[in-house]
Scaffold this active site. Structure first.
Site, mmCIF file in Angstrom:
data_model
loop_
_atom_site.group_PDB
_atom_site.id
_atom_site.type_symbol
_atom_site.label_atom_id
_atom_site.label_comp_id
_atom_site.label_asym_id
_atom_site.label_seq_id
_atom_site.Cartn_x
_atom_site.Cartn_y
_atom_site.Cartn_z
ATOM 1 N N GLU A 50 0.866 -1.179 0.000
ATOM 2 C CA GLU A 50 0.000 0.000 0.000
ATOM 3 C C GLU A 50 0.903 1.229 0.000
ATOM 4 O OE1 GLU A 50 -2.440 -0.178 3.473
ATOM 5 O OE2 GLU A 50 -3.477 -2.005 2.857
ATOM 6 N N ASP A 61 -5.477 9.375 10.078
ATOM 7 C CA ASP A 61 -4.110 8.945 10.363
ATOM 8 C C ASP A 61 -3.598 9.491 11.684
ATOM 9 O OD1 ASP A 61 -3.676 7.462 7.976
ATOM 10 O OD2 ASP A 61 -3.576 9.357 6.895
ATOM 11 N N TYR A 176 -10.387 -4.720 4.241
ATOM 12 C CA TYR A 176 -9.386 -4.254 5.206
ATOM 13 C C TYR A 176 -10.104 -4.070 6.536
ATOM 14 C CZ TYR A 176 -5.419 -1.366 6.904
ATOM 15 O OH TYR A 176 -4.351 -0.850 7.607
#
Length: 278
Positions: A50, A61, A176
């Site tokens: 990724e 994040d 995911y």
């Protein structure tokens, strides 16, 4: 024609092991070093890579990956250069799937159709766009699928059985599973809870389920890989990169190996799950 992603998971299944999925920020700490790192990852044992698309407002994040994105932007990284990074990687590697991960805004500004054309021709295999929910699939997800790219969706501990079918509806490549709630790199993954979560998702889909967020050590990677089709590591690799930089945040002679050596240790952890099962 079988996609690179499907071929890789079929190969892993035949070998009886889980995927080791690595995340690095495109252009961190500079475009040239970033390409060297991405090229080193498959040799270190990465099965899927990724690559983060740097963005000025990365809300999902944690501090490590936010800082990586800022380093990349400061070094002049753009979405166009991220695609060039993939193109350069593909000159020497036609097999390792590449997934671009990030936010919708840079793609929207680039132009969706142009981005999809350029991504496909560069050798990108899939996208993870963290701020586009299933309700907005027409924006990018459906066009991406039509362009032959996988669109990989995130599921979390708070994605209940009622919500899961919507999340999975147009997902392809793999699912995911974010093993902890919150931002990346915030806590350690709980392998016991992961097993039941993966089983629950697999009741709704035949897609592979890869687990990420909170995997920092070979031991945790091994424990997660025992329950999942793949273990995703990002923050730990980004932290290893940062620790190798000089006082000005520039790459040193140690930078590529700092990331590759940790990746190799984590890859051994993931492969250890297979040995434990035999």
């Amino acid at each position: 024609m079988t996609s690179r992603m499907d071929a890789r998971f079929a190969q892993l299944k035949s070998e009886g092991r889980s995927a080791f999925v690595t995340f690095v920020m495109g252009g961190d700490p500079d475009p040239e070093t970033s390409l060297a790192i991405v090229k080193a990852l498959p040799q270190a044992g990465a099965d899927i890579i990724e690559i983060g698309m740097p963005f000025t407002d990365p809300m999902a994040d944690g501090p490590s990956i936010q800082a990586a994105g800022l380093r990349a932007l400061k070094a002049g990284m753009t979405l166009r250069k991220t695609l060039q990074l993939v193109r350069s990687f593909r000159e020497g590697d036609a097999a390792t799937p590449i997934v671009l991960m990030g936010y919708y805004n840079p793609i929207y500004i680039y132009g969706v159709d142009k981005f999809l054309d350029d991504a496909k021709s560069a050798g990108v295999d899939g996208l993870i766009i963290v701020d586009l929910p299933p309700e907005e699939d027409d924006e990018l997800c459906i066009p991406a699928l039509k362009a032959g790219l996988n669109f990989i969706r995130l599921a979390t501990p708070t994605t209940d059985d009622k919500r899961l079918p919507a999340v999975l509806a147009n997902t392809s490549g793999f699912v995911y599973y974010v093993s902890i709630t919150g931002i990346t790199g915030a806590a350690a993954a709980d392998s016991s809870a992961v097993g039941s979560a993966v089983a629950r998702i697999k009741r709704h889909t035949a897609l592979p389920v890869c687990v990420g967020f909170g995997i920092r050590t070979p031991e945790t990677a091994r424990a997660i890989a025992a329950h999942a089709d793949g273990a995703v590591v990002g923050t730990a690799l980004v932290d290893a990169l940062k620790a190798s930089l000089d006082a000005e945040g520039r790459a040193t002679a140690k930078t590529v190996n700092a990331v590759a050596d940790l990746a190799a240790a984590l890859a051994q952890g993931v492969r250890g799950a297979q040995q434990a099962a035999e």
